[in-house]
Every structure is written in structure tokens, then in C-alpha cells.
Design a protein around this motif. Structure first.
Motif: not given
Length: 240
Positions: A209-234
Motif C-alpha cells: 500500500n505504498e506509492k502507486n506505480l504504472q505497469f502493463s503485463l501481457n502473457n500468452v501461454t501455449k501448450r509448450n511455451s509461454s511468452n511474457l512481456k512486462i513494462d513497469f515502474e519500480f
């Protein structure tokens, strides 16, 4: 099946039905077709010992090829649904499709209730609070033996407020004092089908519950693979 229908009736605790039926016979006085339609109001149905579907209203129409439920409104613990419809088609196997809007307001007490229905869900176990509004589209295709041939589940909406317990693996990265992850005003897009699962999130997050920061996440999972993309402030110290 009659046994399934009986179990549903046993769990109905309240409700009013107004209906009419038309029956069509062939030249041999055998059933050729039927039309069954009407309205249900103030229905209460116990799904599990702890979960009660209540104040539910809808209209229905059925013949030998389709069953249609329209204008579905109702609520259960932590859940309100509205503007819903469900269609069952029996022309080739069974096709179930449904569209509805929902408002969620879960707390830790209700999470424990729903965990009894979904005991293997790690998301529910780590969830403290979840409030949001969603639009839901469901399509499931069964064969004649009731086996699922394919399905498509699509959910879009906004998380107004959510709080999750951080797992030990994440705490090793952030620090032992970081206990909770909060999401605010976060747009959600979930797509599940037989070929892939896709999760999209975009909004604000905070740790403890500290400072609010921006983020976006997209994760595509198939049978044998996962493609994860994250863009966030830290803005915290990172331990490597």
C-alpha cells in the motif's frame, strides 16, 4: 438426466415460475416438437452448502433444438450478474454460449468459501481482496457423450481494487518485508481457448500500500511455451 434435475430441485429454496407449453404430435400421436416458455422470478438456489444464488430473475424459451435463457439478473456471495443470457443448441452435439456482466466484491472470508469449489487454484489462496466489473463471454462445444470438444472464454473489465499475498519466490527478489501486492484501476483482458491462454493487465500497482506505480503485463501461454512481456515502474531496492 432425471437424477441431475432432481438434485437441482432439491436445492431450490425459493422462486416463482410462470410458464406455458405447446405440444405438437405427428400423425401417429408421437411427440414431434414442443415449445416451453415463461419467466422465473425471485429464485434462490443453493449451489454448495456455503453458496446461495439468490434474487435471480430470467425468462426462458425451449424447443427440441434450443434452450434460451434471457435477461438474467441475480447475485451470490460477493457476485452480482446482470444482462445475462445462456443458449443451449442441440443440433449437432451440444453448444453452450453465454454473455453477461458481473460485479465482483470478494474479501478473505468469501475467498475461503469459493476455494472449496476451486481447491487447486493458487490465485484464490493468495487473494485477500478483489473488487471489479467485468464483461464475460463463454462458448463451450460438447460432443454427444458430453465431452468438451473446444471452448472459448473471454473476460474484459476493470479491477478497482485487489490485494494479493506475495509468494516466497517474489519476496526473495523484493525483500522479506514486502508482504502484499495491490492493484488499482487496472484494465483486464483474459482469453482462454483450446489453443492458448492470454492474460493482459494495464494499470497501477503498489507494494504494501505504498506509492502507486504504472505497469502493463501481457502473457500468452501455449501448450509448450509461454511468452511474457512486462513494462513497469519500480522505485525499490532490488536484491540479486
Amino acid at each position: 438426466k432425471p437424477s441431475n434435475f432432481k438434485s437441482i430441485l432439491v436445492n431450490v429454496t425459493n422462486g416463482k415460475i410462470v410458464s406455458e407449453a405447446e405440444i405438437y404430435l405427428n400423425e401417429n400421436n408421437q411427440l414431434q416438437n414442443f415449445i416451453f416458455k415463461g419467466n422465473v422470478s425471485n429464485l434462490s438456489l443453493r449451489i454448495k452448502d456455503e453458496i446461495l444464488l439468490k434474487r435471480t430473475n430470467f425468462s426462458f424459451f425451449a424447443d427440441n433444438s434450443d434452450v434460451l435463457f434471457k435477461n438474467i439478473f441475480g447475485e451470490a456471495q460477493g457476485l452480482k450478474f446482470k444482462n445475462g443470457d445462456i443458449k443451449l443448441s442441440f443440433l449437432s452435439g451440444i453448444l453452450l454460449s453465454s454473455n453477461f456482466s458481473s460485479d465482483l466484491k470478494f474479501n478473505q472470508k468469501l475467498v475461503k468459501v469459493y476455494s472449496k469449489i476451486f481447491p487447486k487454484s493458487e490465485y484464490l489462496k493468495n487473494l485477500n481482496v478483489l473488487e471489479g466489473t467485468f464483461n464475460n463471454n463463454i462458448s463451450i462445444n460438447f460432443d454427444k457423450t458430453y465431452k468438451v470438444k473446444d471452448y472459448s472464454l473471454n473476460f474484459t473489465g476493470k479491477i478497482k481494487n485487489a490485494n494479493f499475498k506475495l509468494t516466497k519466490n517474489i519476496n526473495l527478489f523484493l525483500g522479506e518485508n514486502d508482504k502484499n501486492l495491490n492493484l488499482k484501476n487496472t484494465d483486464v483482458k483474459l482469453n482462454f481457448d483450446t489453443k492458448k491462454n492470454e492474460l493482459g493487465l494495464s494499470g497501477q500497482y503498489s507494494i504494501n500500500n505504498e506509492k502507486n506505480l504504472q505497469f502493463s503485463l501481457n502473457n500468452v501461454t501455449k501448450r509448450n511455451s509461454s511468452n511474457l512481456k512486462i513494462d513497469f515502474e519500480f522505485d525499490k531496492k532490488v536484491n540479486f
